[in-house]
Design a protein around this motif. Structure first.
Motif, PDB file in Angstrom:
ATOM      1  N   SER A  55      33.012 105.867  31.302  1.00  0.00           N
ATOM      2  CA  SER A  55      33.120 104.829  32.322  1.00  0.00           C
ATOM      3  C   SER A  55      32.310 105.180  33.540  1.00  0.00           C
ATOM      4  N   GLN A  56      32.370 106.445  33.888  1.00  0.00           N
ATOM      5  CA  GLN A  56      31.589 106.853  35.055  1.00  0.00           C
ATOM      6  C   GLN A  56      30.111 106.616  34.811  1.00  0.00           C
ATOM      7  N   LEU A  57      29.723 106.968  33.617  1.00  0.00           N
ATOM      8  CA  LEU A  57      28.320 106.795  33.259  1.00  0.00           C
ATOM      9  C   LEU A  57      27.947 105.316  33.297  1.00  0.00           C
ATOM     10  N   SER A  58      28.835 104.498  32.709  1.00  0.00           N
ATOM     11  CA  SER A  58      28.562 103.063  32.701  1.00  0.00           C
ATOM     12  C   SER A  58      28.457 102.529  34.114  1.00  0.00           C
ATOM     13  N   SER A  59      29.425 102.951  34.939  1.00  0.00           N
ATOM     14  CA  SER A  59      29.385 102.467  36.318  1.00  0.00           C
ATOM     15  C   SER A  59      28.108 102.892  37.005  1.00  0.00           C
ATOM     16  N   HIS A  60      27.715 104.113  36.706  1.00  0.00           N
ATOM     17  CA  HIS A  60      26.484 104.577  37.335  1.00  0.00           C
ATOM     18  C   HIS A  60      25.301 103.689  36.958  1.00  0.00           C
ATOM     19  N   PHE A  61      25.217 103.391  35.684  1.00  0.00           N
ATOM     20  CA  PHE A  61      24.085 102.561  35.260  1.00  0.00           C
ATOM     21  C   PHE A  61      24.188 101.155  35.827  1.00  0.00           C
TER      22      PHE A  61
END
Lengths: 111, 179
Positions: B13-19
């Motif tokens: 999720s963090q990664l997704s949010s980052h993108f």
């Protein structure tokens, strides 16, 4: 990162002194590259852009920019004007849809 | 902004949010850049209109606050929220899509009644004509005179007052019949 006004979203310039840059890239970087190379990043960006236009977000941002006036504005000025409101006012369904797409992508390229 | 199953997939999720943030920032820069371009090149033709509208609405607000318009009516004319008055009969002129005549907007409804078949005369007109939309007939009416025109484009002028509802009509083939 220092709190310089000149840019708020430019990633830090890779520092040649840091060893890390010569070692393995982070997961994030790997995925970023995959996303770009496969064209998914561009597709996602177009999707997001389309949704934001449909829901009127873009028009809101443009009217914010217009309020700033026309004299001697710089792109950075406008970016600073728009960013807080812009990040906050993305409609939830739009955000959810994009996150869903991104997560699928991550899942499909899981290392 | 909390997502279900956030704990299970926090890294993802963090990664997704980052993108997502990345994409959003990129779009923000695009919008800012375009607005900058418009502002610098003076391409925004609506800019002055917006200022004008803001001014007018401020004016209208002042006028409302002012007690000069009691109950919104001012002798014969009503003043609306923009401070405009409207005449009793709308005075724009349109072309009737049925017969092609120029009709004052305020008289459009009665004209359509006659033209499209509510009245006796209009109904007669329709049934007698094979191509009712194309051909024109002059109508006799007690006491009023009419005149006829020949016209290649089909645009008509009413020669009589429109309030009587009768006038010379146009015909495309040059022949006419009296009802």
């Amino acid at each position: 990162m220092s709190a310089k006004r000149s840019s708020i979203n430019r990633p830090p310039t890779p520092d040649v002194d840091r060893d890390r840059e010569n070692q393995e890239p982070t997961l994030q970087e790997i995925i970023n590259i995959k996303m770009i190379e496969s064209g998914e990043k561009e597709r996602l960006k177009e999707l997001l852009r389309e949704r934001l236009i449909e829901c009127g977000w873009r028009d809101e941002m443009k009217s914010l920019c217009r309020k700033k006036g026309r004299n001697n504005v710089t792109v950075d000025d406008l970016v600073h004007v728009i960013t807080p409101k812009g990040r906050a006012s993305v409609p939830d369904p739009v955000k959810a849809e994009l996150l869903q797409r991104i997560r699928s992508f991550l899942a499909s390229t899981a290392t | 902004m909390s997502l279900p199953n956030d704990d299970n997939m926090s890294a993802h999720s963090q990664l997704s949010s980052h993108f997502f943030e990345d994409l959003l920032d990129s779009i923000i820069v695009d919008v800012a850049s375009e607005c900058h371009r418009v502002a610098r090149l003076g391409l925004d033709r609506n800019f002055e209109e917006e200022e004008e509208e803001l001014r007018l609405s401020a004016q209208a607000r002042a006028r409302v606050a002012d007690s000069s318009n009691n109950g919104e009516t001012n002798s014969k004319y009503v003043v609306d929220i923009f401070g405009q008055t409207h005449p009793a009969v709308a005075n724009e002129i349109f072309e009737c899509m049925n017969c092609g005549r120029s009709i004052v907007a305020g008289r459009f409804a009665p004209h359509l009644e006659k033209c499209m078949g509510k009245g006796r005369k209009a109904r007669l007109k329709v049934t007698r004509s094979a191509t009712a939309a194309q051909n024109r007939y002059t109508r006799g009416s007690p006491g009023s005179s009419y005149s006829s025109y020949s016209n290649s484009t089909g645009m008509n002028r009413l020669s009589n007052g429109a309030s009587s509802g009768v006038a010379g009509e146009e015909y495309s083939n040059g022949s006419f019949e009296e009802l």
